[in-house]
Motif scaffolding. Sequence first.
Motif, PDB file in Angstrom:
ATOM      1  N   ILE A  45       5.614  18.731  32.126  1.00 29.65           N
ATOM      2  CA  ILE A  45       4.916  17.809  33.023  1.00 29.65           C
ATOM      3  C   ILE A  45       5.015  18.284  34.465  1.00 29.65           C
ATOM      4  CG2 ILE A  45       4.925  15.472  33.980  1.00 29.65           C
ATOM      5  CD1 ILE A  45       3.682  15.733  31.160  1.00 29.65           C
ATOM      6  N   ARG A  46       6.166  18.733  34.885  1.00 30.99           N
ATOM      7  CA  ARG A  46       6.321  19.196  36.266  1.00 30.99           C
ATOM      8  C   ARG A  46       5.483  20.444  36.525  1.00 30.99           C
ATOM      9  NH1 ARG A  46      12.576  18.116  38.209  1.00 30.99           N
ATOM     10  NH2 ARG A  46      12.513  15.861  37.879  1.00 30.99           N
ATOM     11  N   THR A  47       5.345  21.288  35.528  1.00 31.76           N
ATOM     12  CA  THR A  47       4.485  22.461  35.669  1.00 31.76           C
ATOM     13  C   THR A  47       3.037  22.039  35.899  1.00 31.76           C
ATOM     14  OG1 THR A  47       5.925  23.815  34.269  1.00 31.76           O
ATOM     15  CG2 THR A  47       3.648  24.554  34.535  1.00 31.76           C
ATOM     16  N   GLY A  48       2.593  21.031  35.155  1.00 31.31           N
ATOM     17  CA  GLY A  48       1.233  20.541  35.303  1.00 31.31           C
ATOM     18  C   GLY A  48       0.987  19.885  36.649  1.00 31.31           C
ATOM     19  N   ILE A  49       1.934  19.082  37.106  1.00 31.54           N
ATOM     20  CA  ILE A  49       1.765  18.409  38.393  1.00 31.54           C
ATOM     21  C   ILE A  49       1.836  19.408  39.541  1.00 31.54           C
ATOM     22  CG2 ILE A  49       2.715  16.659  39.950  1.00 31.54           C
ATOM     23  CD1 ILE A  49       3.720  15.163  37.488  1.00 31.54           C
ATOM     24  N   ALA A  50       2.621  20.460  39.382  1.00 30.24           N
ATOM     25  CA  ALA A  50       2.696  21.485  40.420  1.00 30.24           C
ATOM     26  C   ALA A  50       1.329  22.134  40.645  1.00 30.24           C
ATOM     27  CB  ALA A  50       3.725  22.539  40.041  1.00 30.24           C
ATOM     28  N   ARG A  51       0.531  22.203  39.589  1.00 29.24           N
ATOM     29  CA  ARG A  51      -0.815  22.767  39.726  1.00 29.24           C
ATOM     30  C   ARG A  51      -1.774  21.790  40.403  1.00 29.24           C
ATOM     31  NH1 ARG A  51       0.300  24.962  34.365  1.00 29.24           N
ATOM     32  NH2 ARG A  51      -0.724  23.132  33.440  1.00 29.24           N
ATOM     33  N   ALA A 128       5.358   9.597  32.476  1.00 33.27           N
ATOM     34  CA  ALA A 128       5.161   8.687  33.611  1.00 33.27           C
ATOM     35  C   ALA A 128       6.387   8.693  34.519  1.00 33.27           C
ATOM     36  CB  ALA A 128       4.877   7.274  33.100  1.00 33.27           C
ATOM     37  N   LYS A 129       7.569   8.669  33.927  1.00 35.41           N
ATOM     38  CA  LYS A 129       8.792   8.713  34.745  1.00 35.41           C
ATOM     39  C   LYS A 129       8.914  10.023  35.485  1.00 35.41           C
ATOM     40  CE  LYS A 129      12.670  10.069  33.321  1.00 35.41           C
ATOM     41  NZ  LYS A 129      13.621  11.199  33.417  1.00 35.41           N
ATOM     42  N   GLU A 130       8.653  11.118  34.789  1.00 37.17           N
ATOM     43  CA  GLU A 130       8.757  12.433  35.428  1.00 37.17           C
ATOM     44  C   GLU A 130       7.730  12.573  36.550  1.00 37.17           C
ATOM     45  OE1 GLU A 130      11.069  14.513  35.087  1.00 37.17           O
ATOM     46  OE2 GLU A 130      12.053  13.615  33.355  1.00 37.17           O
ATOM     47  N   ALA A 131       6.547  12.008  36.352  1.00 37.57           N
ATOM     48  CA  ALA A 131       5.515  12.064  37.378  1.00 37.57           C
ATOM     49  C   ALA A 131       5.963  11.341  38.637  1.00 37.57           C
ATOM     50  CB  ALA A 131       4.226  11.455  36.850  1.00 37.57           C
ATOM     51  N   SER A 132       6.528  10.162  38.469  1.00 36.82           N
ATOM     52  CA  SER A 132       7.014   9.395  39.608  1.00 36.82           C
ATOM     53  C   SER A 132       8.104  10.153  40.354  1.00 36.82           C
ATOM     54  CB  SER A 132       7.547   8.041  39.136  1.00 36.82           C
ATOM     55  OG  SER A 132       8.172   7.333  40.182  1.00 36.82           O
ATOM     56  N   ALA A 133       9.073  10.654  39.617  1.00 45.49           N
ATOM     57  CA  ALA A 133      10.193  11.343  40.241  1.00 45.49           C
ATOM     58  C   ALA A 133       9.742  12.610  40.958  1.00 45.49           C
ATOM     59  CB  ALA A 133      11.244  11.683  39.189  1.00 45.49           C
ATOM     60  N   TYR A 134       8.790  13.319  40.407  1.00 47.96           N
ATOM     61  CA  TYR A 134       8.355  14.590  40.977  1.00 47.96           C
ATOM     62  C   TYR A 134       7.759  14.413  42.370  1.00 47.96           C
ATOM     63  CZ  TYR A 134       6.289  19.268  41.253  1.00 47.96           C
ATOM     64  OH  TYR A 134       5.968  20.542  41.650  1.00 47.96           O
TER      65      TYR A 134
END
Length: 248
Positions: A45-51, A128-134
Amino acid sequence: MATFHYFLLLLLISSVAVNHTQAQLTTNFYASSCPNALSTIRTSIRTGIARERRMAASLLRLHFHDCFVQGCDASILLDQSPTITTEKTAPPNDKSARGYQLIDAAKAQLERICPGVVSCADVLAVAAKEASAYVGGPAWDVKLGRRDSTARRRCPAVGGDDALAPLDLVTPNSFDNNYFRDLVQRKGLLVSDQVLYSGGSTNSIVEEYSRSPSRFSADFAAAMVRMGDIQPLMGSAGQIRRICGAVN
């Protein structure tokens, strides 16, 4: 990330009677069956949001729309088929709900290490949790053990604001309380937003969150946990989908 107007509902859940399941869900559900599940989801998930950083908001919204259609069961992830009418193209979601590919990518990683073990519903909840924290928002302990639905749930009709869903963020790249500050300044993006600060009972909530980012974050996290308890499928109900877009 100023949350779009639906998310105020999450913050009010704690004071509203919601039909949710008293926890048979547990935070250590995959400790034995897939011990690397959470770290695998986190990395993917963090890899995807980084993009695309704005995808964090989309994942939160996706989890919300899944849970509020008869429970957190990953029904929103199902693709159209001869036996399933997809929620993806229902009016509340069409051309606004996003993030499906990030969930699919995380699930594919899990299937490589623990085939048939981790549900798509749980992947979405953790995402969803990882998205918020990121993006600087709160984190919370995600309760796990949900199973996936095998059919589309009825998607309720909602108001016309959904056509404006791409505008649902004031500051899309970080989690903040600007949404509430804007309401206090009479700068709400939509009429349905500004009505939350128009002399009614929600004025005090808006004012408190505009003054205290920490209180907003804490209440947001608590509401997300409570939302995740809404009618999950557990035990022998549903299934563990191997591909999130299709039943097994």
